[in-house]
Scaffold this active site. Sequence first.
Site, mmCIF file in Angstrom:
data_model
loop_
_atom_site.group_PDB
_atom_site.id
_atom_site.type_symbol
_atom_site.label_atom_id
_atom_site.label_comp_id
_atom_site.label_asym_id
_atom_site.label_seq_id
_atom_site.Cartn_x
_atom_site.Cartn_y
_atom_site.Cartn_z
ATOM 1 C CE1 TYR A 64 -3.874 -2.197 0.373
ATOM 2 C CE2 TYR A 64 -2.707 -3.162 2.233
ATOM 3 C CZ TYR A 64 -3.742 -3.196 1.319
ATOM 4 O OH TYR A 64 -4.643 -4.228 1.342
ATOM 5 C CG HIS A 102 -6.652 5.073 0.841
ATOM 6 N ND1 HIS A 102 -7.419 6.215 0.895
ATOM 7 C CD2 HIS A 102 -7.382 4.125 1.496
ATOM 8 C CE1 HIS A 102 -8.538 5.968 1.545
ATOM 9 N NE2 HIS A 102 -8.535 4.712 1.924
ATOM 10 C CE1 TYR A 143 -3.491 -3.301 5.982
ATOM 11 C CE2 TYR A 143 -3.690 -4.362 8.125
ATOM 12 C CZ TYR A 143 -3.152 -4.311 6.853
ATOM 13 O OH TYR A 143 -2.265 -5.277 6.462
ATOM 14 C CG ASN A 191 -11.632 0.648 6.662
ATOM 15 O OD1 ASN A 191 -11.314 1.628 5.993
ATOM 16 N ND2 ASN A 191 -12.215 -0.407 6.136
ATOM 17 C CG ASN A 214 -14.220 3.743 5.183
ATOM 18 O OD1 ASN A 214 -15.340 4.178 5.440
ATOM 19 N ND2 ASN A 214 -14.003 2.869 4.219
#
Length: 191
Positions: free
Chosen positions: A17, A22, A68, A70, A116
Amino acid sequence: MPKIKMIIGLGNIGKEYQDTRHNVGEWFIAKIAQDNNQSFSSNPKLNCNLAKVSIDYNNVVLVFPTTYMNNSGLAVSKVANFYKIAPAEILVVHDELDIDSGEIRLKKGGGHGGHNGLRSINQHLGTNDYLRLRIGIGHPGHKSKVANYVLSNPSIAQKKDIDSAIDNGICFLDDIINYKLEPVMQKLHTK
Protein backbone atom coordinates in the site's frame (compact mmCIF):
# COMPACT_ATOMS: atom_id res chain seq x y z
CA MET A 1 -5.12 29.61 21.07
CA PRO A 2 -4.13 25.96 20.59
CA LYS A 3 -1.04 24.74 18.77
CA ILE A 4 -0.73 21.54 16.78
CA LYS A 5 1.06 18.87 18.83
CA MET A 6 0.31 15.80 16.71
CA ILE A 7 0.23 15.22 12.95
CA ILE A 8 -1.44 12.04 11.75
CA GLY A 9 -0.56 10.73 8.30
CA LEU A 10 -3.35 8.43 7.17
CA GLY A 11 -2.69 5.37 5.06
CA ASN A 12 -2.63 1.60 5.09
CA ILE A 13 0.22 -0.35 6.61
CA GLY A 14 2.23 -2.69 4.40
CA LYS A 15 4.60 -2.45 1.48
CA GLU A 16 1.83 -3.22 -1.01
CA TYR A 17 0.00 0.00 0.00
CA GLN A 18 3.00 2.28 0.51
CA ASP A 19 2.86 3.94 -2.91
CA THR A 20 -0.93 4.07 -3.31
CA ARG A 21 -3.02 7.23 -3.45
CA HIS A 22 -4.65 6.32 -0.12
CA ASN A 23 -1.24 6.72 1.58
CA VAL A 24 -0.52 10.35 0.70
CA GLY A 25 -0.96 11.26 4.38
CA GLU A 26 1.89 8.90 5.20
CA TRP A 27 3.98 10.47 2.41
CA PHE A 28 3.43 13.88 4.01
CA ILE A 29 4.64 12.94 7.50
CA ALA A 30 7.51 10.87 6.05
CA LYS A 31 8.71 14.02 4.26
CA ILE A 32 8.50 16.02 7.51
CA ALA A 33 10.53 13.36 9.35
CA GLN A 34 13.09 13.22 6.52
CA ASP A 35 13.42 17.03 6.44
CA ASN A 36 14.10 16.93 10.20
CA ASN A 37 16.53 13.98 10.04
CA GLN A 38 14.21 11.82 12.13
CA SER A 39 12.99 8.28 11.60
CA PHE A 40 9.89 6.46 12.74
CA SER A 41 9.95 3.79 15.41
CA SER A 42 7.30 1.16 15.93
CA ASN A 43 5.08 1.55 18.99
CA PRO A 44 2.82 -1.53 19.16
CA LYS A 45 1.26 -0.36 22.45
CA LEU A 46 -0.06 2.78 20.70
CA ASN A 47 -0.78 0.97 17.39
CA CYS A 48 1.45 3.26 15.35
CA ASN A 49 4.82 4.21 14.00
CA LEU A 50 5.95 7.39 15.71
CA ALA A 51 8.55 10.13 15.25
CA LYS A 52 9.14 13.33 17.21
CA VAL A 53 10.18 16.59 15.57
CA SER A 54 10.46 20.26 16.43
CA ILE A 55 8.60 22.63 14.10
CA ASP A 56 9.00 26.35 14.71
CA TYR A 57 10.13 25.58 18.29
CA ASN A 58 7.09 23.37 18.93
CA ASN A 59 7.42 19.69 19.83
CA VAL A 60 5.25 17.68 17.44
CA VAL A 61 4.53 13.95 17.36
CA LEU A 62 4.23 12.43 13.87
CA VAL A 63 1.95 9.39 13.82
CA PHE A 64 1.34 6.73 11.18
CA PRO A 65 -1.37 4.33 12.46
CA THR A 66 -0.55 0.64 11.98
CA THR A 67 -4.20 -0.38 12.21
CA TYR A 68 -5.16 0.00 8.54
CA MET A 69 -7.20 2.97 7.39
CA ASN A 70 -10.61 1.82 8.64
CA ASN A 71 -9.44 1.69 12.27
CA SER A 72 -7.04 4.67 12.33
CA GLY A 73 -9.01 6.27 15.14
CA LEU A 74 -7.78 3.63 17.60
CA ALA A 75 -4.16 4.76 17.21
CA VAL A 76 -5.12 8.45 17.14
CA SER A 77 -7.06 8.20 20.41
CA LYS A 78 -4.34 6.13 22.11
CA VAL A 79 -1.58 8.59 21.16
CA ALA A 80 -3.75 11.60 22.07
CA ASN A 81 -4.51 10.10 25.49
CA PHE A 82 -0.89 9.08 26.13
CA TYR A 83 0.50 12.54 25.30
CA LYS A 84 -2.56 14.42 26.65
CA ILE A 85 -3.28 16.05 23.29
CA ALA A 86 -6.69 17.63 22.73
CA PRO A 87 -8.54 17.15 19.41
CA ALA A 88 -7.98 20.84 18.56
CA GLU A 89 -4.21 20.14 18.75
CA ILE A 90 -4.37 17.42 16.08
CA LEU A 91 -3.73 17.77 12.34
CA VAL A 92 -4.86 14.83 10.19
CA VAL A 93 -3.33 14.62 6.71
CA HIS A 94 -5.26 12.51 4.21
CA ASP A 95 -6.11 11.86 0.58
CA GLU A 96 -9.10 13.71 -0.85
CA LEU A 97 -11.01 12.46 -3.90
CA ASP A 98 -12.96 15.71 -4.34
CA ILE A 99 -9.83 17.82 -4.86
CA ASP A 100 -7.73 17.71 -8.03
CA SER A 101 -4.24 16.22 -7.86
CA GLY A 102 -1.67 18.86 -7.05
CA GLU A 103 -4.04 20.85 -4.84
CA ILE A 104 -4.17 20.91 -1.07
CA ARG A 105 -6.75 22.35 1.33
CA LEU A 106 -6.87 23.05 5.05
CA LYS A 107 -10.12 22.47 6.92
CA LYS A 108 -11.24 22.65 10.53
CA GLY A 109 -13.85 20.13 11.61
CA GLY A 110 -16.58 18.80 9.37
CA GLY A 111 -17.91 15.40 8.42
CA HIS A 112 -15.94 12.42 7.18
CA GLY A 113 -17.17 12.75 3.59
CA GLY A 114 -17.12 8.97 3.16
CA HIS A 115 -13.44 8.71 4.16
CA ASN A 116 -13.18 5.66 6.43
CA GLY A 117 -10.06 6.90 8.21
CA LEU A 118 -11.79 10.14 9.19
CA ARG A 119 -14.94 8.22 10.16
CA SER A 120 -12.87 6.09 12.54
CA ILE A 121 -11.09 9.11 14.03
CA ASN A 122 -14.41 10.92 14.59
CA GLN A 123 -15.79 7.84 16.36
CA HIS A 124 -12.75 7.25 18.57
CA LEU A 125 -12.24 10.91 19.52
CA GLY A 126 -15.97 11.52 19.91
CA THR A 127 -15.61 14.74 17.91
CA ASN A 128 -14.64 16.08 14.52
CA ASP A 129 -13.05 19.21 16.00
CA TYR A 130 -9.55 18.76 14.59
CA LEU A 131 -7.67 20.18 11.62
CA ARG A 132 -7.41 18.34 8.32
CA LEU A 133 -4.93 18.86 5.54
CA ARG A 134 -6.61 17.38 2.48
CA ILE A 135 -4.28 16.36 -0.34
CA GLY A 136 -6.05 16.09 -3.68
CA ILE A 137 -5.82 12.82 -5.57
CA GLY A 138 -8.63 13.50 -8.05
CA HIS A 139 -11.67 11.31 -8.65
CA PRO A 140 -11.89 8.30 -10.97
CA GLY A 141 -15.25 9.49 -12.30
CA HIS A 142 -17.69 6.98 -10.80
CA LYS A 143 -18.15 5.82 -7.22
CA SER A 144 -17.86 2.16 -8.27
CA LYS A 145 -14.23 2.83 -9.24
CA VAL A 146 -13.19 4.57 -5.99
CA ALA A 147 -11.90 1.56 -4.00
CA ASN A 148 -9.59 0.36 -6.77
CA TYR A 149 -8.53 3.93 -7.53
CA VAL A 150 -7.42 4.88 -4.01
CA LEU A 151 -5.63 1.54 -3.56
CA SER A 152 -3.64 1.88 -6.78
CA ASN A 153 -0.50 3.86 -7.53
CA PRO A 154 -0.79 7.26 -9.22
CA SER A 155 0.67 7.84 -12.67
CA ILE A 156 4.12 9.44 -12.83
CA ALA A 157 2.55 12.81 -13.70
CA GLN A 158 -0.02 12.56 -10.90
CA LYS A 159 2.68 11.52 -8.39
CA LYS A 160 4.63 14.63 -9.36
CA ASP A 161 1.51 16.77 -8.76
CA ILE A 162 0.88 15.13 -5.38
CA ASP A 163 4.52 15.60 -4.34
CA SER A 164 4.20 19.27 -5.30
CA ALA A 165 1.08 19.58 -3.12
CA ILE A 166 2.93 17.94 -0.22
CA ASP A 167 5.83 20.38 -0.60
CA ASN A 168 3.34 23.26 -0.73
CA GLY A 169 1.65 22.08 2.48
CA ILE A 170 4.99 21.71 4.26
CA CYS A 171 5.86 25.31 3.31
CA PHE A 172 2.90 26.45 5.43
CA LEU A 173 3.47 24.04 8.30
CA ASP A 174 4.88 26.64 10.73
CA ASP A 175 1.71 28.73 10.39
CA ILE A 176 -0.56 25.69 10.66
CA ILE A 177 1.24 24.51 13.81
CA ASN A 178 0.76 27.99 15.32
CA TYR A 179 -2.93 28.12 14.29
CA LYS A 180 -2.49 30.99 11.82
CA LEU A 181 -5.16 29.36 9.71
CA GLU A 182 -6.82 32.18 7.75
CA PRO A 183 -3.71 33.28 5.83
CA VAL A 184 -2.85 29.65 5.08
CA MET A 185 -6.36 28.93 3.81
CA GLN A 186 -6.31 32.04 1.63
CA LYS A 187 -3.02 31.00 0.04
CA LEU A 188 -3.79 27.30 -0.35
CA HIS A 189 -7.35 27.79 -1.57
CA THR A 190 -6.53 30.45 -4.18
CA LYS A 191 -5.60 29.24 -7.63
